[in-house]
Write an enzyme that holds these catalytic residues in place. Sequence first.
Site, short mmCIF file in Angstrom:
data_model
loop_
_atom_site.label_atom_id
_atom_site.label_comp_id
_atom_site.label_asym_id
_atom_site.label_seq_id
_atom_site.Cartn_x
_atom_site.Cartn_y
_atom_site.Cartn_z
CE1 TYR A 323 0.76 1.50 4.29
CE2 TYR A 323 0.89 -0.90 4.43
CZ TYR A 323 1.16 0.36 4.96
OH TYR A 323 1.85 0.48 6.15
CG PHE A 333 0.14 9.15 5.81
CD1 PHE A 333 -0.09 7.96 6.49
CD2 PHE A 333 -0.82 9.60 4.92
CE1 PHE A 333 -1.25 7.24 6.28
CE2 PHE A 333 -1.98 8.88 4.71
CZ PHE A 333 -2.20 7.68 5.38
CG ASP A 334 2.66 3.77 6.74
OD1 ASP A 334 3.86 3.47 6.50
OD2 ASP A 334 1.88 3.07 7.40
CB ILE A 352 -8.40 2.60 9.99
CG1 ILE A 352 -7.96 2.38 8.53
CG2 ILE A 352 -7.28 3.24 10.80
CD1 ILE A 352 -7.59 3.67 7.81
CE1 TYR A 378 -4.57 5.69 12.61
CE2 TYR A 378 -4.69 6.49 10.36
CZ TYR A 378 -4.24 5.57 11.29
OH TYR A 378 -3.47 4.52 10.87
CG PHE A 395 -4.79 3.92 2.49
CD1 PHE A 395 -3.54 3.58 2.98
CD2 PHE A 395 -5.66 4.63 3.31
CE1 PHE A 395 -3.17 3.94 4.28
CE2 PHE A 395 -5.28 4.99 4.60
CZ PHE A 395 -4.05 4.64 5.08
#
Length: 403
Positions: A323, A333-334, A352, A378, A395
């Site tokens: 991902y 961010f990730d 999540i 979040y 995502f």
Amino acid sequence: MSISGFFGLKVVSGKVFSQIADASFRVTMACLDAESDKNARASLRIKVDDRDFVLCTLSAGKVDQQLLDLVIAKGEEVAFSIQGNGTVHLTGNYLAEDEYEGEDDEEIDSEEFDSDEMELDLELEGESEGESLGEEEDDEALLANIPEGVDPAKVLAYLKGELDSDDMDSDFDSDEEEIEEGRIKEIVDDEAESDEEEEEEEEEAPVQLSKKEKKRRAQEEKQLPAKKQKVDAAAEKKAAADKAAAEKKAAAEKKAAAEKKAAEQKKAAEQKKAAAEKKAAEQKKAAEQKTQVQKLQNGLVIEDVSVGTGPSAKRGNRIGMRYIGRLKSGKVFDKNTSGKPFSFLLGRGEVIKGWDQGIVGMKIGGERKLTIPAPLAYGKRGAPPDIPPNATLVFEVKLVTLK
């Protein structure tokens, strides 16, 4: 002609060696350089008085040297050059100038004497040998035997040294020219008279034909119209055949042009049909992709980029994911794009809510784009420092393992 000293010159390809000879020299040998390439081939050229000549052509391993006998005179301008890819050495010797010039002078002087002068010299030598005769008697004997047309006074003056040989030659030449002109004129007149007499005889003599000849000519004249008709008929037949051939050729060309046009039209129609089919397929694909976008009531947006193969993922399966997570601004961010895939139990709250709901139904190799609102991500708190509060996350996910 004697040898005065050694002469040598190295002629390199691509250069011209020009000089005005300070001394006379002879070139006797042209030799290809020993270090030349095994495929070297060189033509030795010389330029004299703006004229270019080839002296010899040398090839490595075949003709490495060539004997020459070339004399360059003092003051003569020459230029040596090479056409090809080799280097040639010229060798020879310089010549002694006094001997070189002396031989030329002797050859020229020997050619200036004519037969009349030599006869006079022999007679003069005979006079010097006969010491018993007086000079006056010798002159009278010589004058009595001179040819007609020669002035005795000039001969006597020549014997005394008062005239040279050129003045004597003019008398002989003028007399010979007068005799030749008279002979040519007489011959031409005789030939002209004989030609006129022959023409008069031909005009006066009537042509007498025999009965057989007259009959043959009459038959030929009678057959002329028939022959002409045959020739005209053959010409007409040939013209008709040529016309038919031309029409046949034109018809064939017309047919070929029509077939070509039909083939082009068919090809254009096929291309048009293929383009239409391609466009329809693209539109269908776009429509299918459009229908594969799901927007749920809770705000989750699911887009199938690639469906994948095999069984579909469901709650309770352990799956491995690749991902990339981004904010709406595009900032990453990730991510997990290499190494060990990110593994979890689907639908068990290990991730999540947007993932637990958005990944259900994916197949191995399938790719999706998940747009997850803050309540399913979040929430109000976010995940500092990378994810701010109330952030919508995007995502790009790919299912790589399913258990």
